[in-house]
Design a protein around this motif. Structure first.
Motif, mmCIF file in Angstrom:
data_model
loop_
_atom_site.group_PDB
_atom_site.id
_atom_site.type_symbol
_atom_site.label_atom_id
_atom_site.label_comp_id
_atom_site.label_asym_id
_atom_site.label_seq_id
_atom_site.Cartn_x
_atom_site.Cartn_y
_atom_site.Cartn_z
ATOM 1 N N HIS A 37 1.254 -1.416 -0.460
ATOM 2 C CA HIS A 37 -0.072 0.061 0.138
ATOM 3 C C HIS A 37 0.667 0.731 -0.067
ATOM 4 O O HIS A 37 0.262 2.028 0.530
ATOM 5 N N GLU A 39 -11.805 -0.496 5.075
ATOM 6 C CA GLU A 39 -11.136 -0.495 3.718
ATOM 7 C C GLU A 39 -10.965 0.897 3.311
ATOM 8 O O GLU A 39 -12.458 1.834 2.753
ATOM 9 N N ILE A 88 -10.444 2.705 -0.460
ATOM 10 C CA ILE A 88 -9.068 2.323 -1.527
ATOM 11 C C ILE A 88 -9.183 3.784 -2.393
ATOM 12 O O ILE A 88 -9.935 4.120 -2.472
ATOM 13 N N ASN A 101 -5.138 1.420 -0.232
ATOM 14 C CA ASN A 101 -5.711 1.119 1.350
ATOM 15 C C ASN A 101 -4.981 2.402 1.562
ATOM 16 O O ASN A 101 -4.039 1.972 1.916
#
Length: 205
Positions: free
Chosen positions: A20, A158, A160, A185
């Motif tokens: 991420h 989450e 995104i 994320n």
């Protein structure tokens, strides 16, 4: 005398081990502990920003400072402040391609019970993690930042990313820009930015 930390190698491994995180850039924190000029340190963030952009990144932490309506160009993307918050008393700023009307929105996300992380977890001690990578004196490795459950902050549901952006944080000497890409994320990117800032500050950086 303690061996000086290899900051470049550390952030390279942090980027490598975190899905991420697209890249990490360190620039001198204005008003920080560094008495000398610091050359920016980059891992997968290019081009290196010029002094004007470095000044704009430093200003982005402060609501009262003038912000360029055109945004800040970082890693070839034009970014705007979308959120300011604190994580464990670390100032964090989120920059994204899409501008928002209010650069200081109240962020009270709803947390789903199944996605809460234990708040009482602690960082691993020396010897607890046998995976490869550079180990620091405190036992924290770049690979540990792939998990946010060892950090004391709960992870929200989450979030995104749908555009490019960066999460900024500060240590004793540096402003950290942890970049993200669509599909990553942002909650985890925030945790990496805050955790890495805490770690670097503890190392005198």
């Amino acid at each position: 005398m303690a061996e000086e930390m290899d900051v470049k190698s550390y952030i390279d491994e942090t980027v490598e081990f975190n899905r991420h995180v697209a890249g990490i850039l360190l620039i001198k924190a204005e008003g920080g502990d560094a008495t000398e000029d610091l050359t920016p340190i980059s891992s997968n963030v290019s081009p290196i920003p010029d002094p004007e952009v470095i000044a704009a990144l430093n200003r982005s932490f402060f609501e009262g400072e003038q912000q360029d309506p055109a945004g800040i160009e970082l890693a070839s993307h034009r970014l705007h402040v979308s959120e300011r918050l604190e994580i464990r008393e670390i100032a964090v700023v989120v920059l994204q391609e899409a501008p928002t009307e209010d650069p200081n929105p109240v962020n009270v996300p709803e947390v789903h019970k199944d996605e809460e992380k234990r708040a009482d977890s602690k960082a691993p001690e020396i010897g607890e993690n046998e995976a490869g990578g550079a180990m620091t004196e405190g036992g924290v490795k770049p690979s540990d930042f792939i998990r946010s459950d060892h950090m004391k902050e709960k992870v929200t549901v989450e979030t995104i990313a749908t555009c490019h952006g960066a999460v900024l944080s500060t240590s004793r000497k540096w402003v950290l820009a942890v970049t993200f890409e669509p599909g990553m994320n942002i909650d985890f990117t925030k945790q990496v930015a805050a955790g890495l800032a805490e770690f670097l500050a503890g190392e005198g950086e």
